[in-house]
Design a protein around this motif. Sequence first.
Motif, PDB file in Angstrom:
ATOM      1  N   CYS A   1       0.792  -1.203   0.074  1.00 33.39           N
ATOM      2  CA  CYS A   1      -0.022  -0.153  -0.396  1.00 33.39           C
ATOM      3  C   CYS A   1       0.747   1.265  -0.058  1.00 33.39           C
ATOM      4  O   CYS A   1       0.212   2.411  -0.205  1.00 33.39           O
ATOM      5  N   GLY A   2       2.099   1.046   0.551  1.00 31.51           N
ATOM      6  CA  GLY A   2       3.044   2.499   0.405  1.00 31.51           C
ATOM      7  C   GLY A   2       2.998   2.980   1.508  1.00 31.51           C
ATOM      8  O   GLY A   2       3.813   4.154   1.574  1.00 31.51           O
ATOM      9  N   SER A   3       2.260   2.600   2.771  1.00 31.25           N
ATOM     10  CA  SER A   3       2.339   3.382   3.598  1.00 31.25           C
ATOM     11  C   SER A   3       3.809   3.442   4.431  1.00 31.25           C
ATOM     12  O   SER A   3       4.619   2.596   4.206  1.00 31.25           O
TER      13      SER A   3
ATOM     14  N   CYS B   1      -2.918  -4.001   6.672  1.00 23.84           N
ATOM     15  CA  CYS B   1      -2.805  -3.215   5.575  1.00 23.84           C
ATOM     16  C   CYS B   1      -4.133  -3.346   4.812  1.00 23.84           C
ATOM     17  O   CYS B   1      -4.607  -4.329   4.637  1.00 23.84           O
ATOM     18  N   PRO B   2      -4.298  -2.116   4.289  1.00 30.14           N
ATOM     19  CA  PRO B   2      -5.689  -1.939   3.485  1.00 30.14           C
ATOM     20  C   PRO B   2      -5.767  -2.562   2.235  1.00 30.14           C
ATOM     21  O   PRO B   2      -6.516  -2.597   1.570  1.00 30.14           O
ATOM     22  N   ARG B   3      -4.510  -2.668   1.525  1.00 27.81           N
ATOM     23  CA  ARG B   3      -4.337  -3.354   0.251  1.00 27.81           C
ATOM     24  C   ARG B   3      -3.837  -4.622   0.371  1.00 27.81           C
ATOM     25  O   ARG B   3      -2.874  -5.100  -0.787  1.00 27.81           O
TER      26      ARG B   3
ATOM     27  N   SER C   1      -7.371  -5.417   5.193  1.00 32.74           N
ATOM     28  CA  SER C   1      -7.002  -5.536   6.664  1.00 32.74           C
ATOM     29  C   SER C   1      -6.980  -6.943   6.885  1.00 32.74           C
ATOM     30  O   SER C   1      -7.464  -7.677   8.086  1.00 32.74           O
ATOM     31  N   LYS C   2      -6.760  -8.278   5.845  1.00 30.88           N
ATOM     32  CA  LYS C   2      -6.879  -9.500   6.296  1.00 30.88           C
ATOM     33  C   LYS C   2      -5.432  -9.980   6.315  1.00 30.88           C
ATOM     34  O   LYS C   2      -5.073 -11.108   6.335  1.00 30.88           O
TER      35      LYS C   2
END
Length: 83
Positions: free
Chosen positions: A9-11, A24-26, A32-33
């Motif tokens: 995701c690049g966070s 992680c959202p992506r 979030s899995k």
Amino acid sequence: MSNFYCANCGSKSSSISSFTANSCPRHPLGPSKGKHTLYEGSEKSKYSCKYCGSSSNSISSLTANSCSRHPNGSSKGKHSPAL
């Protein structure tokens, strides 16, 4: 001080331990899995997809879009940053 980035995701974070403890959202399994995955390459002015060569100024922008040459099939996964 170094920055650490998620390959999905690049966070950005300044600590690997707290970073990889968060969802992680992506994540490839779904939002979030799974936890953030550490991008092990260096900081760059441009990031390229390891599957198709598309590029972007940030990992976040690169991984936001589907990849036409993803191993799971066309548009069945996001771009993934090359090291």
